[in-house]
Design a protein around this motif. Structure first.
Motif, PDB file in Angstrom:
ATOM      1  N   SER A 140       0.826  -1.198   0.000  1.00  0.00           N
ATOM      2  CA  SER A 140       0.000   0.000   0.000  1.00  0.00           C
ATOM      3  C   SER A 140       0.863   1.252   0.000  1.00  0.00           C
ATOM      4  O   SER A 140       1.952   1.274   0.575  1.00  0.00           O
ATOM      5  N   ILE A 141       0.372   2.295  -0.672  1.00  0.00           N
ATOM      6  CA  ILE A 141       1.042   3.595  -0.654  1.00  0.00           C
ATOM      7  C   ILE A 141       0.196   4.536   0.196  1.00  0.00           C
ATOM      8  O   ILE A 141      -0.901   4.924  -0.200  1.00  0.00           O
ATOM      9  N   PRO A 142       0.662   4.940   1.385  1.00  0.00           N
ATOM     10  CA  PRO A 142      -0.126   5.804   2.261  1.00  0.00           C
ATOM     11  C   PRO A 142      -0.123   7.244   1.776  1.00  0.00           C
ATOM     12  O   PRO A 142       0.803   7.683   1.108  1.00  0.00           O
ATOM     13  N   GLN A 143      -1.183   8.002   2.143  1.00  0.00           N
ATOM     14  CA  GLN A 143      -1.254   9.408   1.779  1.00  0.00           C
ATOM     15  C   GLN A 143      -0.662  10.294   2.856  1.00  0.00           C
ATOM     16  O   GLN A 143      -0.298  11.433   2.585  1.00  0.00           O
ATOM     17  N   ASP A 147      -1.820   7.213   8.063  1.00  0.00           N
ATOM     18  CA  ASP A 147      -2.150   6.031   7.266  1.00  0.00           C
ATOM     19  C   ASP A 147      -0.986   5.049   7.263  1.00  0.00           C
ATOM     20  O   ASP A 147      -1.178   3.832   7.344  1.00  0.00           O
ATOM     21  N   LEU A 148       0.236   5.583   7.149  1.00  0.00           N
ATOM     22  CA  LEU A 148       1.423   4.736   7.130  1.00  0.00           C
ATOM     23  C   LEU A 148       1.557   3.964   8.436  1.00  0.00           C
ATOM     24  O   LEU A 148       1.802   2.755   8.438  1.00  0.00           O
ATOM     25  N   LEU A 149       1.382   4.655   9.568  1.00  0.00           N
ATOM     26  CA  LEU A 149       1.516   3.996  10.870  1.00  0.00           C
ATOM     27  C   LEU A 149       0.444   2.933  11.050  1.00  0.00           C
ATOM     28  O   LEU A 149       0.733   1.815  11.517  1.00  0.00           O
ATOM     29  N   GLU A 150      -0.795   3.234  10.650  1.00  0.00           N
ATOM     30  CA  GLU A 150      -1.869   2.243  10.770  1.00  0.00           C
ATOM     31  C   GLU A 150      -1.590   1.020   9.897  1.00  0.00           C
ATOM     32  O   GLU A 150      -1.869  -0.114  10.299  1.00  0.00           O
ATOM     33  N   VAL A 173       5.940  -8.596  21.783  1.00  0.00           N
ATOM     34  CA  VAL A 173       7.352  -8.267  21.562  1.00  0.00           C
ATOM     35  C   VAL A 173       7.700  -8.427  20.089  1.00  0.00           C
ATOM     36  O   VAL A 173       8.358  -7.566  19.481  1.00  0.00           O
ATOM     37  N   ARG A 174       7.241  -9.514  19.498  1.00  0.00           N
ATOM     38  CA  ARG A 174       7.524  -9.767  18.076  1.00  0.00           C
ATOM     39  C   ARG A 174       6.918  -8.675  17.195  1.00  0.00           C
ATOM     40  O   ARG A 174       7.566  -8.172  16.272  1.00  0.00           O
ATOM     41  N   ALA A 175       5.668  -8.297  17.480  1.00  0.00           N
ATOM     42  CA  ALA A 175       4.993  -7.266  16.686  1.00  0.00           C
ATOM     43  C   ALA A 175       5.683  -5.922  16.830  1.00  0.00           C
ATOM     44  O   ALA A 175       5.908  -5.205  15.835  1.00  0.00           O
ATOM     45  N   ILE A 176       6.057  -5.561  18.046  1.00  0.00           N
ATOM     46  CA  ILE A 176       6.661  -4.256  18.291  1.00  0.00           C
ATOM     47  C   ILE A 176       8.068  -4.186  17.711  1.00  0.00           C
ATOM     48  O   ILE A 176       8.495  -3.148  17.185  1.00  0.00           O
ATOM     49  N   GLN A 177       8.800  -5.294  17.747  1.00  0.00           N
ATOM     50  CA  GLN A 177      10.128  -5.290  17.131  1.00  0.00           C
ATOM     51  C   GLN A 177      10.030  -5.200  15.610  1.00  0.00           C
ATOM     52  O   GLN A 177      10.886  -4.595  14.966  1.00  0.00           O
ATOM     53  N   PHE A 178       8.967  -5.776  15.045  1.00  0.00           N
ATOM     54  CA  PHE A 178       8.723  -5.579  13.607  1.00  0.00           C
ATOM     55  C   PHE A 178       8.511  -4.095  13.314  1.00  0.00           C
ATOM     56  O   PHE A 178       9.069  -3.550  12.352  1.00  0.00           O
ATOM     57  N   LEU A 179       7.700  -3.422  14.127  1.00  0.00           N
ATOM     58  CA  LEU A 179       7.437  -1.999  13.926  1.00  0.00           C
ATOM     59  C   LEU A 179       8.709  -1.182  14.065  1.00  0.00           C
ATOM     60  O   LEU A 179       8.942  -0.234  13.304  1.00  0.00           O
ATOM     61  N   ASN A 180       9.549  -1.547  15.021  1.00  0.00           N
ATOM     62  CA  ASN A 180      10.816  -0.842  15.190  1.00  0.00           C
ATOM     63  C   ASN A 180      11.718  -1.019  13.969  1.00  0.00           C
ATOM     64  O   ASN A 180      12.294  -0.056  13.456  1.00  0.00           O
ATOM     65  N   ASP A 181      11.812  -2.252  13.481  1.00  0.00           N
ATOM     66  CA  ASP A 181      12.643  -2.533  12.303  1.00  0.00           C
ATOM     67  C   ASP A 181      12.118  -1.810  11.063  1.00  0.00           C
ATOM     68  O   ASP A 181      12.892  -1.442  10.176  1.00  0.00           O
ATOM     69  N   ALA A 182      10.794  -1.613  11.000  1.00  0.00           N
ATOM     70  CA  ALA A 182      10.177  -0.945   9.853  1.00  0.00           C
ATOM     71  C   ALA A 182      10.293   0.571   9.941  1.00  0.00           C
ATOM     72  O   ALA A 182       9.910   1.270   9.007  1.00  0.00           O
ATOM     73  N   SER A 190       4.295   8.229  17.594  1.00  0.00           N
ATOM     74  CA  SER A 190       3.901   6.862  17.263  1.00  0.00           C
ATOM     75  C   SER A 190       3.886   5.984  18.510  1.00  0.00           C
ATOM     76  O   SER A 190       3.083   5.047  18.603  1.00  0.00           O
ATOM     77  N   GLY A 191       4.753   6.271  19.479  1.00  0.00           N
ATOM     78  CA  GLY A 191       4.811   5.465  20.698  1.00  0.00           C
ATOM     79  C   GLY A 191       3.483   5.456  21.435  1.00  0.00           C
ATOM     80  O   GLY A 191       3.053   4.415  21.949  1.00  0.00           O
ATOM     81  N   ASP A 192       2.819   6.622  21.478  1.00  0.00           N
ATOM     82  CA  ASP A 192       1.519   6.702  22.155  1.00  0.00           C
ATOM     83  C   ASP A 192       0.490   5.813  21.464  1.00  0.00           C
ATOM     84  O   ASP A 192      -0.238   5.051  22.116  1.00  0.00           O
ATOM     85  N   LYS A 193       0.424   5.921  20.134  1.00  0.00           N
ATOM     86  CA  LYS A 193      -0.586   5.155  19.394  1.00  0.00           C
ATOM     87  C   LYS A 193      -0.316   3.661  19.473  1.00  0.00           C
ATOM     88  O   LYS A 193      -1.245   2.860  19.655  1.00  0.00           O
ATOM     89  N   ILE A 194       0.954   3.258  19.369  1.00  0.00           N
ATOM     90  CA  ILE A 194       1.291   1.835  19.388  1.00  0.00           C
ATOM     91  C   ILE A 194       1.060   1.235  20.766  1.00  0.00           C
ATOM     92  O   ILE A 194       0.518   0.130  20.895  1.00  0.00           O
ATOM     93  N   SER A 195       1.456   1.960  21.817  1.00  0.00           N
ATOM     94  CA  SER A 195       1.244   1.429  23.169  1.00  0.00           C
ATOM     95  C   SER A 195      -0.252   1.298  23.468  1.00  0.00           C
ATOM     96  O   SER A 195      -0.690   0.309  24.075  1.00  0.00           O
ATOM     97  N   ASN A 196      -1.059   2.278  23.034  1.00  0.00           N
ATOM     98  CA  ASN A 196      -2.511   2.186  23.232  1.00  0.00           C
ATOM     99  C   ASN A 196      -3.097   1.019  22.451  1.00  0.00           C
ATOM    100  O   ASN A 196      -3.971   0.300  22.949  1.00  0.00           O
ATOM    101  N   PHE A 197      -2.619   0.807  21.227  1.00  0.00           N
ATOM    102  CA  PHE A 197      -3.149  -0.272  20.403  1.00  0.00           C
ATOM    103  C   PHE A 197      -2.895  -1.629  21.046  1.00  0.00           C
ATOM    104  O   PHE A 197      -3.787  -2.502  21.050  1.00  0.00           O
ATOM    105  N   PHE A 198      -1.697  -1.819  21.603  1.00  0.00           N
ATOM    106  CA  PHE A 198      -1.352  -3.115  22.190  1.00  0.00           C
ATOM    107  C   PHE A 198      -1.705  -3.206  23.672  1.00  0.00           C
ATOM    108  O   PHE A 198      -1.471  -4.238  24.303  1.00  0.00           O
ATOM    109  N   GLY A 199      -2.287  -2.136  24.233  1.00  0.00           N
ATOM    110  CA  GLY A 199      -2.745  -2.172  25.615  1.00  0.00           C
ATOM    111  C   GLY A 199      -1.622  -2.269  26.629  1.00  0.00           C
ATOM    112  O   GLY A 199      -1.745  -2.967  27.647  1.00  0.00           O
ATOM    113  N   ILE A 200      -0.505  -1.575  26.358  1.00  0.00           N
ATOM    114  CA  ILE A 200       0.644  -1.585  27.272  1.00  0.00           C
ATOM    115  C   ILE A 200       1.083  -0.151  27.539  1.00  0.00           C
ATOM    116  O   ILE A 200       0.709   0.767  26.816  1.00  0.00           O
TER     117      ILE A 200
END
Length: 213
Positions: A140-143, A147-150, A173-182, A190-200
């Protein structure tokens, strides 16, 4: 070192004129610290609905990550498939622009050609639309950066293969390390949105990033 915008503007206009309205040319400037507004030049922006001042794509985040890692400079990615938000399929190429020393990436030139109508006649035009990544799902190409973060978060969930409510600590841990590598954490807040999404908590989030260090 800054990008030679007059040269790239001339090149972009020539490519767009040569291949017509279905050919979009985008230039990202990586010499600026304002990564969230990396697009400095667009021809035929109606193809992906992007304009000057818009934010990065996946390849820009990958390049930014690579610039900080030794021995992992990305190579040009040519003739692969991408997908717009409204479902049109593009044949894309990503060219990395280096400084005079060839040690630093200063920009990214992206060429996106809308081949949707051609795919309707794929059998007759097979040789024209052939690509290197036939077996891959178009990217996907985000606008914008939201959109890119989602999209990156969706990819992390797909990677784990289960919804967040069913994820174990190791899964997260696996999902978050993927996000870090990406390069997801290069995006502001982004930290706020990701932590809220994963409930941590944010503390837990950053501890998951460092778990294997």
């Amino acid at each position: 070192m800054t990008l030679n915008l007059p040269f790239f503007r001339q090149l972009a206009k020539a490519l767009a004129k040569q291949f017509g309205d279905n050919c979009e040319v985008v230039l990202h400037d990586l010499t600026s610290t304002d990564i969230e507004h990396s697009v400095v030049l667009v021809e035929n922006g109606h193809v992906t609905h992007r304009a000057v001042g818009d934010g990065p794509s996946h390849v820009v985040l990958e390049a930014m990550k690579a610039m900080g890692a030794r021995g992992s400079a990305p190579t040009d990615h040519l003739a692969y498939l991408t997908k717009t938000g409204d479902g049109r399929i593009l044949k894309s190429s990503t060219i990395y622009i280096h400084d005079d020393t060839e040690q630093k990436i200063t920009g990214i030139l992206s060429i996106n050609y809308d081949i949707t109508s051609m795919l309707l006649a794929e059998q007759a035009l097979k040789s024209l639309v052939a690509n290197e990544d036939d077996k891959k799902e178009p990217e996907s190409i985000p606008q914008n950066v939201n959109d890119l973060l989602e999209d990156l978060i969706r990819q992390s969930v797909t990677l784990v293969g289960k919804p967040v409510a069913m994820m174990t600590k190791d899964d997260k841990v696996r999902a978050i390390q993927f996000l870090n590598d990406a390069g997801a954490f290069l995006i502001t807040k982004s930290g706020d949105k990701i932590s809220n999404f994963f409930g941590i908590s944010k503390y837990t989030l950053y501890s998951y990033i460092d778990v294997n260090k």
